[in-house]
Scaffold this active site. Structure first.
Site, PDB file in Angstrom:
ATOM      1  N   ALA A 128      -4.006  -5.745   0.157  1.00  0.00           N
ATOM      2  CA  ALA A 128      -4.139  -4.483   0.544  1.00  0.00           C
ATOM      3  C   ALA A 128      -5.991  -4.396   0.802  1.00  0.00           C
ATOM      4  O   ALA A 128      -5.861  -2.655   0.835  1.00  0.00           O
ATOM      5  CB  ALA A 128      -3.370  -3.366  -1.118  1.00  0.00           C
ATOM      6  N   ASN A 196      -4.311  -4.555  -8.655  1.00  0.00           N
ATOM      7  CA  ASN A 196      -4.354  -6.107  -8.827  1.00  0.00           C
ATOM      8  C   ASN A 196      -5.424  -6.582  -7.262  1.00  0.00           C
ATOM      9  O   ASN A 196      -6.435  -7.363  -7.500  1.00  0.00           O
ATOM     10  CB  ASN A 196      -3.236  -7.383  -8.042  1.00  0.00           C
ATOM     11  CG  ASN A 196      -2.515  -6.150  -9.520  1.00  0.00           C
ATOM     12  OD1 ASN A 196      -2.458  -7.817 -10.032  1.00  0.00           O
ATOM     13  ND2 ASN A 196      -1.159  -6.012  -9.088  1.00  0.00           N
ATOM     14  N   HIS A 226      -9.607   2.574  -0.168  1.00  0.00           N
ATOM     15  CA  HIS A 226     -10.146   1.573  -1.457  1.00  0.00           C
ATOM     16  C   HIS A 226     -11.446   1.450  -0.489  1.00  0.00           C
ATOM     17  O   HIS A 226     -11.526   1.446   0.690  1.00  0.00           O
ATOM     18  CB  HIS A 226      -9.447   0.369  -1.784  1.00  0.00           C
ATOM     19  CG  HIS A 226      -8.582   0.458  -2.020  1.00  0.00           C
ATOM     20  ND1 HIS A 226      -8.021   0.499  -3.114  1.00  0.00           N
ATOM     21  CD2 HIS A 226      -7.292  -0.691  -1.637  1.00  0.00           C
ATOM     22  CE1 HIS A 226      -6.345   0.255  -4.045  1.00  0.00           C
ATOM     23  NE2 HIS A 226      -6.891  -0.279  -2.683  1.00  0.00           N
TER      24      HIS A 226
END
Length: 274
Positions: A128, A196, A226
Site C-alpha cells: 500500500a 506493514n 501514507h
C-alpha cells in the site's frame, strides 16, 4: 480437477484466502503470462474448495510443509503469527516467499539467514506504499532522516493491540487524533494488521529503529493515507498516497494489485523499476 501444469510457468502458491489472497488468485486464474496458480494453504479446506471450484483451473489444497512440492513462490496472506510456518519450508527448499505480514519479519529475521543458506528469497512487495524504489536507491548513499505519517479512517484501526493495551478509545472521536508516535518496530507489534507498510519502508531505508512514524485516526477520512518524507545526500522527497480500502478496512485495494504486479515482473520480458 487440478490445472494442467506448464513446465515453463512459475508455479504460484497462496497461503491464506482472505481479501488479498482471493484477489491475487482471481488475477492469476484470469491469465498472467508465465504464471500458474498451483496450490493454496488454508485453515478451512472445505470452504476454500467451494470457492476455488468457481475458478477456471483449481489449484491443490496443501499444507504449509507441502507447499514447496507444488510452488516456486508463495504469497503469504495469513495472520502474521503464521509467517514462519509458511516461509521456512519454502526458503529451505530454495524457493521464494512474498510476505504481506512484513512486520512479523522483524521478530523472525532468522528467515533471512535461512534464505541465504538455501538459495531462497524473501521478496517484499511495495504493497500500500509508494516510492520504495527511490528509498532503496537513496539508501545506497546516506539517508539522513526517514519519516512516515499514516492517517486512517477509524474503522481501519479498531481492535489494534496498541489501542487495547493502552485503553485508547477512538470509536466516537470527532476530530483527528494522533494515537501513536514511535518507530516501525514498535508499530509492528501494536498495529500488526495496519502498519506493514512502515516496516517495508524501514527495510528499504535506514531500518526499523531509526525511521520515525506517526499514526493518526481521522473520522473524516475514507482512505488510508501514507506520507513519506526522506532527506538524503542524493535527494529530498515527499510522497503521499491515498488508498481506497478493500472489503477488509485494514487493507487497501492496491495491496493485492501490488502483489500481482510483483508476480508479473518475475517472468516479464520487460521490467520497469528497480
Amino acid at each position: 480437477m487440478n490445472q494442467k501444469h506448464d513446465k515453463h510457468a512459475l508455479r504460484v502458491g497462496i497461503a491464506g484466502l482472505g481479501t488479498v489472497g482471493k484477489t491475487v488468485a482471481k488475477a492469476i486464474d484470469a491469465g498472467i503470462d508465465g504464471l500458474e496458480l498451483a496450490a493454496v494453504s488454508v485453515r478451512d479446506a472445505s470452504a476454500a474448495a467451494a470457492w476455488l471450484a468457481d475458478l477456471n483451473c483449481t489449484p491443490r489444497i496443501v499444507s504449509f510443509d507441502e507447499m514447496p512440492l507444488y510452488a516456486d513462490v508463495v504469497i503469504e496472506c495469513a495472520p502474521s503469527q503464521l509467517l514462519p510456518k509458511i516461509a521456512e519450508p519454502m526458503l529451505r527448499a530454495g524457493k521464494t516467499v512474498v510476505p504481506l505480514s512484513v512486520g512479523a519479519l522483524l521478530d523472525h529475521m532468522d528467515l533471512v539467514e535461512i534464505a541465504r543458506e538455501h538459495g531462497g528469497q524473501i521478496s517484499v512487495p511495495t504493497g500500500a506504499l509508494l516510492g520504495l524504489d527511490a528509498v532503496t536507491a537513496a539508501a545506497k548513499g546516506t539517508i539522513r532522516s526517514a519519516r512516515m505519517v499514516t492517517r486512517k479512517p477509524v474503522t481501519g484501526l479498531l481492535g489494534a493491540p496498541f489501542l487495547e493495551e493502552n485503553n485508547i478509545r477512538i470509536d466516537d472521536i470527532k476530530t483527528p487524533m494522533r494515537i501513536f508516535a514511535g518507530t516501525p518496530r514498535d508499530a509492528a507489534k501494536g498495529f500488526p494488521a495496519n502498519l506493514n507498510v512502515s516496516v517495508a519502508l524501514s527495510l528499504a531505508g535506514i531500518g526499523p529503529d531509526d525511521t520515525e512514524l506517526e499514526i493518526w485516526a481521522d473520522p473524516a477520512l475514507t482512505r488510508n493515507t501514507h506520507t513519506i518524507e526522506i532527506d538524503s545526500d542524493s535527494a529530498r522527497f515527499t510522497m503521499t498516497i491515498e488508498n481506497i480500502p478493500s472489503a477488509n478496512p485494514k487493507t487497501g485495494l492496491i495491496t493485492a494489485l501490488s502483489v500481482v504486479a510483483l508476480l508479473e515482473k518475475m517472468r516479464a520480458p520487460l521490467r520497469v523499476g528497480t
